[in-house]
Design a protein around this motif. Structure first.
Motif, mmCIF file in Angstrom:
data_model
loop_
_atom_site.group_PDB
_atom_site.id
_atom_site.type_symbol
_atom_site.label_atom_id
_atom_site.label_comp_id
_atom_site.label_asym_id
_atom_site.label_seq_id
_atom_site.Cartn_x
_atom_site.Cartn_y
_atom_site.Cartn_z
ATOM 1 N N VAL A 12 0.843 -1.195 0.000
ATOM 2 C CA VAL A 12 0.000 0.000 0.000
ATOM 3 C C VAL A 12 0.877 1.244 0.000
ATOM 4 O O VAL A 12 2.021 1.218 0.447
ATOM 5 N N SER A 47 -7.218 -7.022 2.046
ATOM 6 C CA SER A 47 -8.340 -6.394 1.344
ATOM 7 C C SER A 47 -8.016 -4.960 0.932
ATOM 8 O O SER A 47 -8.733 -4.367 0.120
ATOM 9 N N LEU A 48 -6.950 -4.403 1.487
ATOM 10 C CA LEU A 48 -6.552 -3.023 1.184
ATOM 11 C C LEU A 48 -5.389 -2.955 0.203
ATOM 12 O O LEU A 48 -4.999 -1.863 -0.213
ATOM 13 N N ARG A 88 -3.880 -0.159 -2.689
ATOM 14 C CA ARG A 88 -4.542 1.140 -2.528
ATOM 15 C C ARG A 88 -3.606 2.177 -1.923
ATOM 16 O O ARG A 88 -2.603 1.852 -1.296
ATOM 17 N N LEU A 102 -3.696 4.831 0.972
ATOM 18 C CA LEU A 102 -4.478 4.970 2.191
ATOM 19 C C LEU A 102 -4.122 6.265 2.906
ATOM 20 O O LEU A 102 -2.940 6.601 3.059
ATOM 21 N N LEU A 160 -7.453 6.177 8.247
ATOM 22 C CA LEU A 160 -7.084 4.978 8.993
ATOM 23 C C LEU A 160 -7.141 5.230 10.491
ATOM 24 O O LEU A 160 -7.551 4.357 11.269
#
Length: 266
Positions: free
Chosen positions: A200, A245-246, A249, A251, A256
């Motif tokens: 990420v 699931s992230l 991406r 973020l 968060l």
């Protein structure tokens, strides 16, 4: 709990140090690399060495290991990776934070930083890419085999929302470099997903680092984040069982923090 091992690059000061210390508070073993060391000397007038940061990690409850490493030199990166593999046999988290793109700004070049690109030195582009984006790519490539064997694992590449959209206040080299970091995180995610290694990009807000606080008179610091606050978010993210699931991406730290109920300002 089994030992959890992290490597935070560019962590002698600033956001990198904050992330390392927060991971230490969460019980991690943290390898800290940067060019500023006690024997090698600082690369800036700003305070901080890898030894100081490692001691702060250990004082926080983790185990800090500081190593001087110039991330422009893949042989030095490889040497640290080999030490981690030999001593631990695993690497669960790589935080790509090494970034020489702020060196001239930290040295006081506020007017230059805000000048149009044709008035900026061409070396600023090189600092953003050769000492920024490239270091993230090379460190990730060297660590990927160990991360894959240590899964679930993660790569967090510190970026900035300039990567998602350009604003008139962003410098050209800076905007393009952050977009490259975001694409790097996304592209790596696709190739690492089968091995349960998340990748990420991370967008801190305005963070009260040593470099930023030099220019406090020019900035609105209302709601500014602390470096360790950003680190608490990284620690929560790394412990999230749903991290895959992230993957891929970009973020936002503030989002968060709300999701994990983490204080990022203190």
């Amino acid at each position: 709990m089994a030992e959890r091992v992290a490597w935070v690059t560019g962590a002698s000061r600033g956001i990198g140090r904050g992330i390392a210390v927060a991971l230490g508070r969460a019980g991690w073993t943290v390898w800290i690399t940067a060019r500023s060391g006690g024997a090698s000397g600082p690369t800036s007038h700003l305070p901080g060495t890898v030894e100081d940061a490692a001691a702060a990690v250990s004082e926080a409850g983790g185990r800090g290991i500081g190593v001087v490493c110039d991330h422009r030199d893949e042989a030095q990166i490889q040497a640290v990776q080999q030490r981690i593999e030999t001593e631990h046999g695993a690497l669960h988290l790589l935080v790509n934070n090494a970034w020489a793109g702020y060196e001239r700004l930290n040295a006081g070049e506020w007017a230059e930083w805000n000048a149009p690109f044709w008035q900026q030195p061409l070396g600023l582009w090189d600092a953003m890419f050769a000492s920024g984006v490239r270091t993230h790519y090379v460190t990730s490539a060297i660590c990927a085999p160990l991360l894959r064997r240590s899964s679930p694992a993660a790569i967090v590449t510190v970026s900035m929302e300039a990567g998602a959209r350009h604003e008139p206040s962003y410098g050209v080299a800076y905007s393009v470099a952050k977009a490259a970091d975001d694409r790097l995180a996304e592209a790596m995610a696709g190739q690492l997903a089968a091995d349960r290694v998340a990748s990420v990009a991370l967008y801190p807000g305005l963070v009260r680092t040593e470099g930023v606080m030099q220019f406090a008179e020019h900035l609105d610091l209302t709601g500014a984040q602390s470096a360790e606050g950003v680190g608490r978010v990284v620690a929560a993210l790394a412990a999230d069982p749903g991290l895959m699931s992230l993957t891929g991406r970009a973020l936002v730290v503030a989002d968060l923090a709300s999701h994990y109920d983490v204080d990022v300002t203190g």
